[in-house]
Scaffold this motif. Structure first.
Motif, PDB file in Angstrom:
ATOM      1  N   VAL A 159     -10.419  -5.200   5.511  1.00 25.41           N
ATOM      2  CA  VAL A 159     -10.781  -4.389   4.357  1.00 25.41           C
ATOM      3  C   VAL A 159     -11.926  -5.049   3.609  1.00 25.41           C
ATOM      4  O   VAL A 159     -12.014  -6.271   3.550  1.00 25.41           O
ATOM      5  N   HIS A 212      -8.616  -2.435  -1.075  1.00 26.40           N
ATOM      6  CA  HIS A 212      -7.326  -1.937  -0.580  1.00 26.40           C
ATOM      7  C   HIS A 212      -6.205  -2.406  -1.517  1.00 26.40           C
ATOM      8  O   HIS A 212      -6.259  -3.525  -2.040  1.00 26.40           O
ATOM      9  N   ALA A 259       0.819  -1.216   0.000  1.00 27.68           N
ATOM     10  CA  ALA A 259       0.000   0.000   0.000  1.00 27.68           C
ATOM     11  C   ALA A 259       0.851   1.263   0.000  1.00 27.68           C
ATOM     12  O   ALA A 259       0.418   2.310  -0.460  1.00 27.68           O
TER      13      ALA A 259
END
Length: 189
Positions: free
Chosen positions: A136, A105, A77
């Motif tokens: 998520v 995500h 991420a």
């Protein structure tokens, strides 16, 4: 700017080189700037001439197409801009519609398996966050095989029925936040 290791390769004849790797002005393994004991610690200035080693390559094999990267730009991420670059490169090279898509995500990876004997698709989502994954959710879009229609979507392992909607050429469903793995069966007739 990618600070990690990359593979050094040669592109196959007929492959299209979309980007090349350019090393910093001072080789990373060097202890000193050329002719000096001082260095700019805030940046890695690129070499005076661009590199020639392939970094992003597109090629075709039979009916398939590939996009190869010399470095794992899409992982994690914390590399959101690099992931956007990879996604844009893939979308340009591999025109849709795709067999599946997921809005989730950046650390989530998705696979889709067609189990034609059971008339179903198995969608698996894996949360790849390294430490203590934060749950998520996801919005998933799946293409049902041509000439077939979705009958039901079930969340595994409990086989709870999930609502879905048709958004041509896909069916779309939402997954509640999950920590590690989420799997769903898309049954068709």
């Amino acid at each position: 700017d990618y600070p990690g290791p990359m593979m050094k390769v040669e592109a196959m004849p007929g492959a299209q080189i979309l980007a090349t790797a350019t090393l910093p002005f001072v080789p990373p393994e060097s202890q000193h700037v050329i002719g000096s004991h001082f260095v700019d610690i805030h940046s890695s200035h690129p070499a005076l001439t661009p590199g020639t080693d392939p970094a992003v390559v597109r090629n075709s094999y039979g009916k398939g197409k590939t996009v190869w990267l010399a470095a794992p730009l899409e992982i994690g991420a914390e590399h959101e801009e690099k992931a956007k670059f990879v996604l844009a490169t893939l979308r340009e090279a591999l025109s849709g519609p795709y067999h599946f898509e997921a809005d989730t995500h950046p650390s989530v990876e998705m696979t889709l398996f067609h189990q034609s004997e059971q008339k179903r698709l198995l969608a698996g989502l894996l949360n790849m966050q390294a430490n203590s994954p934060i749950p998520v959710g996801a919005t998933v879009r799946v293409q049902v095989p041509a000439g077939r229609s979705a009958k039901r979507v079930r969340l595994l392992p409990d086989r709870e029925t999930l609502a879905f909607e048709k958004t041509d050429p896909y069916i779309q469903f939402r997954l509640k936040p999950f920590r590690h793995v989420a799997m769903a069966l898309v049954e068709y007739e």
